[in-house]
Write an enzyme that holds these catalytic residues in place. Structure first.
Site, mmCIF file in Angstrom:
data_model
loop_
_atom_site.group_PDB
_atom_site.id
_atom_site.type_symbol
_atom_site.label_atom_id
_atom_site.label_comp_id
_atom_site.label_asym_id
_atom_site.label_seq_id
_atom_site.Cartn_x
_atom_site.Cartn_y
_atom_site.Cartn_z
ATOM 1 C CG HIS A 24 43.432 26.235 40.516
ATOM 2 N ND1 HIS A 24 44.440 25.317 40.429
ATOM 3 C CD2 HIS A 24 43.913 27.255 41.231
ATOM 4 C CE1 HIS A 24 45.491 25.770 41.074
ATOM 5 N NE2 HIS A 24 45.203 26.949 41.567
ATOM 6 C CG ASP A 32 37.671 52.629 36.614
ATOM 7 O OD1 ASP A 32 37.366 52.461 35.414
ATOM 8 O OD2 ASP A 32 38.746 53.155 36.959
ATOM 9 C CG ASP A 71 46.170 30.225 41.873
ATOM 10 O OD1 ASP A 71 46.787 29.509 42.702
ATOM 11 O OD2 ASP A 71 46.195 30.013 40.660
ATOM 12 C CE1 TYR A 122 42.349 49.948 30.146
ATOM 13 C CE2 TYR A 122 44.362 50.967 29.346
ATOM 14 C CZ TYR A 122 43.129 51.069 29.966
ATOM 15 O OH TYR A 122 42.687 52.284 30.408
ATOM 16 C CE1 TYR A 140 46.272 54.601 36.224
ATOM 17 C CE2 TYR A 140 45.665 56.647 37.320
ATOM 18 C CZ TYR A 140 46.309 55.982 36.295
ATOM 19 O OH TYR A 140 46.993 56.696 35.343
#
Length: 159
Positions: A24, A32, A71, A122, A140
């Site tokens: 959790h 990509d 979550d 990143y 993206y």
């Protein structure tokens, strides 16, 4: 390699192990083919870099979100890479984002899917549990999923 009933066949044994090993609050980066996945994975908790050959981002997310609870104790369940300020999202980028959201909402309709600026993405990806790289070529096509809990009914636990 043998298949199992009701398990999407694009999910490799290594990926199934990662999904099961996550707890959790752990995060999973699904990216990509242009994403620096090997470098980012080397910084993650598990150091795992899994490649899904022949699979685009929406296909990967559809299969992963079929099994992975999100979550709902966090404000955002899924973050996706967005361009830095002053850079316009290309048409193909918007296309992959729309399909990504559709894949996620198919399994978790209440999930909040929100942008993360490219360089912040990143940084956050390096804090993930693992990286799953697809052959998505649209720009993206990157998402970070936060694993949640499974409730007594077998679905995402939503407070």
């Amino acid at each position: 390699m043998g298949l199992l009933k009701k398990i999407p066949p694009i999910l490799t044994p290594d990926l199934l192990h990662v999904l099961r090993s996550m707890g959790h609050g752990d995060k999973l980066c699904v990216c990509d083919c242009n994403f620096p996945a090997a470098e980012v994975a080397s910084k993650t908790t598990s150091k795992k870099h899994i490649i899904l050959s022949g699979v685009d981002l929406p296909q990967a997310l559809d299969s992963i979100c079929d099994l992975l609870p999100l979550d709902f104790f966090e404000e955002r369940q899924v973050g996706y890479m967005s361009p830095q300020e002053g850079v316009e999202l290309p048409k193909e980028g918007q296309e992959v984002l729309d399909l990504m959201k559709e894949s996620i909402h198919k399994h978790s309709p209440k999930a909040k899917v929100e942008p993360i600026e490219r360089f912040s993405f990143y940084d956050e990806a390096r804090t993930c549990f693992a990286v799953v790289q697809t052959l998505e070529r649209r720009p993206y096509g990157n998402a970070i999923l936060t694993k949640g809990c499974i409730g007594p009914d077998g679905n995402d636990l939503v407070p």
